[in-house]
Every structure is written in structure tokens, then in C-alpha cells.
Design a protein around this motif. Sequence first.
Motif, PDB file in Angstrom:
ATOM      1  N   TYR A   3       0.853  -1.184   0.000  1.00  0.00           N
ATOM      2  CA  TYR A   3       0.000   0.000   0.000  1.00  0.00           C
ATOM      3  C   TYR A   3       0.890   1.235   0.000  1.00  0.00           C
ATOM      4  N   TYR A   4       0.521   2.200  -0.815  1.00  0.00           N
ATOM      5  CA  TYR A   4       1.283   3.457  -0.830  1.00  0.00           C
ATOM      6  C   TYR A   4       0.325   4.579  -1.197  1.00  0.00           C
ATOM      7  N   THR A   5       0.354   5.620  -0.417  1.00  0.00           N
ATOM      8  CA  THR A   5      -0.493   6.782  -0.674  1.00  0.00           C
ATOM      9  C   THR A   5       0.364   7.902  -1.248  1.00  0.00           C
ATOM     10  N   PHE A   6       0.011   8.354  -2.419  1.00  0.00           N
ATOM     11  CA  PHE A   6       0.754   9.432  -3.062  1.00  0.00           C
ATOM     12  C   PHE A   6       0.304  10.785  -2.526  1.00  0.00           C
ATOM     13  N   TYR A   7       1.282  11.661  -2.269  1.00  0.00           N
ATOM     14  CA  TYR A   7       1.014  13.027  -1.850  1.00  0.00           C
ATOM     15  C   TYR A   7       1.696  13.968  -2.847  1.00  0.00           C
ATOM     16  N   TRP A   8       0.983  14.217  -3.940  1.00  0.00           N
ATOM     17  CA  TRP A   8       1.574  15.033  -5.006  1.00  0.00           C
ATOM     18  C   TRP A   8       1.650  16.508  -4.642  1.00  0.00           C
ATOM     19  N   SER A   9       0.820  16.947  -3.703  1.00  0.00           N
ATOM     20  CA  SER A   9       0.819  18.366  -3.335  1.00  0.00           C
ATOM     21  C   SER A   9       2.178  18.804  -2.798  1.00  0.00           C
ATOM     22  N   VAL A  10       2.876  17.881  -2.139  1.00  0.00           N
ATOM     23  CA  VAL A  10       4.204  18.203  -1.613  1.00  0.00           C
ATOM     24  C   VAL A  10       5.163  18.520  -2.757  1.00  0.00           C
ATOM     25  N   VAL A  11       5.040  17.753  -3.843  1.00  0.00           N
ATOM     26  CA  VAL A  11       5.906  17.967  -4.995  1.00  0.00           C
ATOM     27  C   VAL A  11       5.554  19.266  -5.701  1.00  0.00           C
ATOM     28  N   LEU A 174      19.057  19.368 -11.574  1.00  0.00           N
ATOM     29  CA  LEU A 174      17.743  18.764 -11.356  1.00  0.00           C
ATOM     30  C   LEU A 174      17.785  17.646 -10.323  1.00  0.00           C
ATOM     31  N   THR A 175      18.736  16.736 -10.440  1.00  0.00           N
ATOM     32  CA  THR A 175      18.819  15.633  -9.479  1.00  0.00           C
ATOM     33  C   THR A 175      19.180  16.143  -8.092  1.00  0.00           C
ATOM     34  N   GLY A 176      20.136  17.058  -8.020  1.00  0.00           N
ATOM     35  CA  GLY A 176      20.517  17.617  -6.725  1.00  0.00           C
ATOM     36  C   GLY A 176      19.376  18.371  -6.076  1.00  0.00           C
ATOM     37  N   ALA A 177      18.642  19.137  -6.868  1.00  0.00           N
ATOM     38  CA  ALA A 177      17.491  19.866  -6.336  1.00  0.00           C
ATOM     39  C   ALA A 177      16.406  18.906  -5.866  1.00  0.00           C
ATOM     40  N   THR A 178      16.228  17.817  -6.601  1.00  0.00           N
ATOM     41  CA  THR A 178      15.222  16.822  -6.221  1.00  0.00           C
ATOM     42  C   THR A 178      15.594  16.145  -4.913  1.00  0.00           C
ATOM     43  N   GLN A 179      16.869  15.796  -4.770  1.00  0.00           N
ATOM     44  CA  GLN A 179      17.318  15.166  -3.525  1.00  0.00           C
ATOM     45  C   GLN A 179      17.115  16.091  -2.331  1.00  0.00           C
ATOM     46  N   ALA A 180      17.464  17.363  -2.521  1.00  0.00           N
ATOM     47  CA  ALA A 180      17.311  18.322  -1.430  1.00  0.00           C
ATOM     48  C   ALA A 180      15.835  18.519  -1.071  1.00  0.00           C
ATOM     49  N   ALA A 181      14.967  18.595  -2.085  1.00  0.00           N
ATOM     50  CA  ALA A 181      13.543  18.820  -1.840  1.00  0.00           C
ATOM     51  C   ALA A 181      12.893  17.627  -1.144  1.00  0.00           C
ATOM     52  N   GLN A 182      13.216  16.424  -1.599  1.00  0.00           N
ATOM     53  CA  GLN A 182      12.574  15.257  -1.004  1.00  0.00           C
ATOM     54  C   GLN A 182      13.068  14.975   0.409  1.00  0.00           C
ATOM     55  N   SER A 183      14.260  15.469   0.749  1.00  0.00           N
ATOM     56  CA  SER A 183      14.800  15.227   2.089  1.00  0.00           C
ATOM     57  C   SER A 183      13.990  15.939   3.170  1.00  0.00           C
ATOM     58  N   GLU A 184      13.190  16.936   2.774  1.00  0.00           N
ATOM     59  CA  GLU A 184      12.374  17.662   3.746  1.00  0.00           C
ATOM     60  C   GLU A 184      11.073  16.930   4.065  1.00  0.00           C
TER      61      GLU A 184
END
Length: 221
Positions: A3-11, A174-184
Motif C-alpha cells: 500500500y502506498y499513498t501518493f502526496y503530489w501536493s508536496v511535490v 535537477l537531481t541535486g534539487a530533487t534530492q534536497a527537496a525530497q529530504s524535507e
Amino acid sequence: MFYYTFYWSVVWNKLPVLLEGAVLTIGATALSMLIGTCLALPLALMRRRSAGPAHYFATVWVEVSRNTPALFQIYMAYFGLGAIGIDVPSFAALLVAISFNNAGYLAEIFRGGLASVAPTQMAAARSLGLSTPRTYLHVIFPQVFVLVFFPFINQLNWALLNTSLGSIIGVRELTGATQAAQSESFRTFEFFIVAAAIYYMISKLITLGARLSAWRLLSQG
């Protein structure tokens, strides 16, 4: 069951950050291809010589760039130069490494293109009074670029993907920004799905632009 619930609003809230990273990715790709092309043309000419210091220099460059990982080349540009007292900013190190890598691959692409141009082209241009540099600039290289157009675009896409390795040394592409954003938020799945979609769209736009350019060249010919 999984089971996995997507939270696209965070992205979506972090989308401007990802787009800023995408802009940096495109800039690094364009600059590395420009520098790589400027280096690859003389390297290709050096490689066409049968022997001599220039030939061996170009051969070593091509062999090292094509037969070692791009990540290793980035490490050498950032950590290696730093170890001997040459401090290189992370973005500059990424640019140096990807340009070095591009130059090696493009040199072989251009060498193949040069081999496809009839030797009589050089003789004809020289008979008209053009110097050797002007002959290459105005006669040979334009034909080479037409012949290697699609391999060149393939290398452009490869350079685009290689810029993602800059995240290892702290570049916020792009990858670095994605890593930083998802870490929050730790919504790794959602963030990297969107990042992959952005990479895909950029790559497809490059390919579409190349096809339109090729169609225009052929229609004019």
C-alpha cells in the motif's frame, strides 16, 4: 499487500525548486557541449595523424574519457584537483568533467565524419586559394556537422543525463534539487517520478528539435 499513498501536493509546492534545477541542468549541458565541441574538433584532427605528440595526446584523451566512468572524471575534477591545492567550485568541476567526457566522444564522432568527406574537397578548396584553416572552417567542418548530426544529438542527450552526477558534489541541478527537496518530506517516490518526467521531456524536446532541424536541412537540400 503493498500500500502506498501518493502526496503530489508536496511535490507541486516544490516544483519551482525543481524547475530551477532543470534550468541549471540545461545550462550545464549546453556549456559542456559547446566546450566539448571546441575541444573535439582539434582532437579529431590530431587523431587523424599517423603518429607524433599531437596524435598520442589526442589518443590518450579519447581513451581516458571513453573508458573511465563519468563519475570518476567528476571526482578527479573536484576532489583530485582539490587534493593538489586547486580549489574548483562544484559547478565548475562538473562542467570541466562533462566537457572532458564530451570531447572524447565527440572527437571520435567528428573523426568518423572527417573520414567520410572526400579528399578531393580539400584539394578543390586549396586550388581556389583557401588556406588550410579556412578550408576546414568553410568547407570541411560544415559537411562534417551534417554527416554527424544525429550522433551529435545523441551525445547531447548523453551529456544531459550525465549532469545528474553533479549532485554527488553538491551541484543543485535537477537531481541535486530533487534530492534536497525530497529530504524535507521524504516523499522520494513522488519527487523522483516528477524529476524523471522532466528529464524525459527535456530529452524529447531535444530529439524533436533535432528532427525538425534535419527535416529543414533535407528540404533545403
